[in-house]
Design an enzyme around this catalytic site. Structure first.
Site, PDB file in Angstrom:
ATOM      1  CE1 TYR A  64       0.579  -2.247  17.235  1.00  0.00           C
ATOM      2  CE2 TYR A  64       1.610  -1.144  15.393  1.00  0.00           C
ATOM      3  CZ  TYR A  64       1.715  -1.880  16.545  1.00  0.00           C
ATOM      4  OH  TYR A  64       2.951  -2.244  17.002  1.00  0.00           O
ATOM      5  CE  LYS A  71      -3.731 -10.150  31.181  1.00  0.00           C
ATOM      6  NZ  LYS A  71      -2.828 -10.919  32.030  1.00  0.00           N
ATOM      7  CG  ASP A  80       0.146 -12.806  31.709  1.00  0.00           C
ATOM      8  OD1 ASP A  80      -0.463 -13.606  30.969  1.00  0.00           O
ATOM      9  OD2 ASP A  80      -0.260 -12.507  32.848  1.00  0.00           O
ATOM     10  CG  ASP A 131       5.129  -4.257  17.963  1.00  0.00           C
ATOM     11  OD1 ASP A 131       6.002  -4.428  17.096  1.00  0.00           O
ATOM     12  OD2 ASP A 131       5.159  -3.325  18.790  1.00  0.00           O
ATOM     13  CG  ASP A 134      10.891  -6.170  18.837  1.00  0.00           C
ATOM     14  OD1 ASP A 134      10.582  -6.379  17.650  1.00  0.00           O
ATOM     15  OD2 ASP A 134      11.430  -5.112  19.234  1.00  0.00           O
TER      16      ASP A 134
HETATM   17  C1  IPM Z   1       7.170  -3.879  13.550  1.00  0.00           C
HETATM   18  C2  IPM Z   1       7.528  -2.474  13.966  1.00  0.00           C
HETATM   19  C3  IPM Z   1       6.368  -1.549  13.614  1.00  0.00           C
HETATM   20  C4  IPM Z   1       5.142  -2.004  14.374  1.00  0.00           C
HETATM   21  C5  IPM Z   1       6.648  -0.055  13.857  1.00  0.00           C
HETATM   22  C6  IPM Z   1       7.878   0.413  13.124  1.00  0.00           C
HETATM   23  C7  IPM Z   1       5.459   0.802  13.536  1.00  0.00           C
HETATM   24  O1  IPM Z   1       7.826  -2.424  15.321  1.00  0.00           O
HETATM   25  O2  IPM Z   1       6.950  -4.111  12.332  1.00  0.00           O
HETATM   26  O3  IPM Z   1       7.117  -4.760  14.414  1.00  0.00           O
HETATM   27  O4  IPM Z   1       4.935  -1.605  15.528  1.00  0.00           O
HETATM   28  O5  IPM Z   1       4.362  -2.775  13.818  1.00  0.00           O
HETATM   29 MG    MG Z   2       7.791  -4.304  16.275  1.00  0.00          MG
END
Ligand code: IPM
Ligand code: MG
Length: 354
Positions: free
Chosen positions: A142, A187, A219, A243, A247
């Protein structure tokens, strides 16, 4: 206690869900006799529209001078499909993380008994899943060196020893406070950065003899998380893997609208739902405010050490779901769905009467 909170509602559904969290914070503060001051700042797409910067200096100063930050969401579709855009709302979030030194993002993954049917995974698999994802938040790809021209592009997954040590220290400490099981996700079979993480974790592990430390390739971790989510207690990983995995982890609960997070580090901590700004729902009063309300609970607990306040918010959230006071994303088929503000009002009134 005197609490000075910066409120950054952001874009899309941000303002609507934040309004409900603030209602909650206000009634909890009244109930427990805390002196609450909320100051509002702009960020994200609406800050680009107003001042050309998604994390303006004034907003940063407000955050630095506050005891905690409550954050909604940022993002606007007009930027998503425009690779040429010079400034983007998400840059505001990244700038905030970097400038506040928020190197640890803590995302608790939990299931709620009455919502097990909402999970895409079978109820018997997710029942009792309860783990913490600790994501490194200010390093890696990032923020590493980047380059892009018409023919090639790269992002650098750069980590230094102090960056890795401080996030692992937090992870070991959380593991000690929980079921004493830490999974370091990397990884290391391919990436040098991951090998450094693993080496440092192995150096640190003997200092935490009560913690059982596992090492898992990312993975494999992605697979294990849906095969056997109850395996995990505390999981720690680098920024990009975190990240993606968080999710994935959010699906376990059944709705992204339920999961809060805390970002902690060098300066003021930030509390935010893990979901995005859901622009399609903005202004419709249908978004689930619970992730933001639960983020406020984390704020009471983490930033102010106020356990009873956090527990009362969690109780109110649990009871609201049990009583069927739910937004459309988590409502039972056929039952009346409640609006964002109705859920917020219900929770505030439950707390007032409790
Ligand atoms: C998160 C989001 C952010 C990230 C985006 C919105 C930049 O997906 O907080 O997980 O990638 O960190
Ligand atoms: Mg995210």
């Amino acid at each position: 206690m005197k609490m000075n909170i910066a409120v950054l509602a952001g874009d899309g559904i941000g303002p609507e869900i934040m309004e409900q969290a603030i209602k909650t914070v206000k009634v909890v503060s009244e109930k427990f006799g805390h002196e609450l001051e909320c100051n509002y700042g702009i960020c994200g797409a609406n800050a680009i529209d107003k001042v050309g910067d998604p994390y303006p200096k004034e907003t940063h100063e407000l955050c630095m001078n506050s005891d905690a930050v409550l954050f909604g969401a940022v993002g606007d579709p007009k930027y998503d499909n425009n690779p040429a855009a010079k400034v983007r709302p998400e840059q505001g979030l990244l700038a905030m993380r970097k400038k506040l030194g928020l190197y640890a993002n803590i995302r608790p993954i939990q299931t709620f008994g009455c919502l097990l049917h909402k999970s895409p995974l079978r109820a018997e698999l997710v029942k009792d899943a309860d783990f913490l994802c600790i994501r490194e938040l200010t390093g890696g790809m990032y923020f590493g060196e980047k380059y892009q021209d018409n023919d090639k592009a790269f992002d650098t997954n750069y980590y230094t020893r102090p960056e890795v040590e401080r996030i692992l220290k937090i992870a070991f400490e959380y593991a000690l406070k929980r079921r004493k099981h830490l999974t370091v996700v990397d990884k290391a079979n391919v990436l040098a950065s991951s090998r450094l993480w693993r080496q440092i974790a192995q150096e640190m592990a003997p200092a935490y003899p009560e913690v059982q430390t596992d090492y898992m390739f990312v993975d494999n971790a992605a697979m294990r998380m849906i095969q056997e989510p109850t395996f995990f207690d505390v999981m720690v990983t680098e920024n990009t893997f975190g990240d993606i995995l968080t999710d994935e982890a959010s699906c376990i609960s059944g709705s992204m609208g339920l999961l809060p997070s805390a970002s902690i580090g060098l300066h003021t901590s930030v509390y935010e739902p893990i979901h995005g700004s859901w622009p399609q729902a903005a202004g419709k009063n249908i978004a689930n405010p619970l992730a933001t309300i639960l983020s406020a609970a984390m704020m009471f607990e983490y930033s102010f050490g106020l356990k009873a306040e956090g527990a009362l918010i969690r109780k109110a959230v649990d009871v609201s779901m049990e009583e069927g006071i739910r937004t459309p994303d988590i409502q039972i088929e056929g039952a009346k769905a409640y609006s964002t503000s109705e859920v917020g009002d219900w929770i505030a009134s439950y707390i007032r009467k409790a």
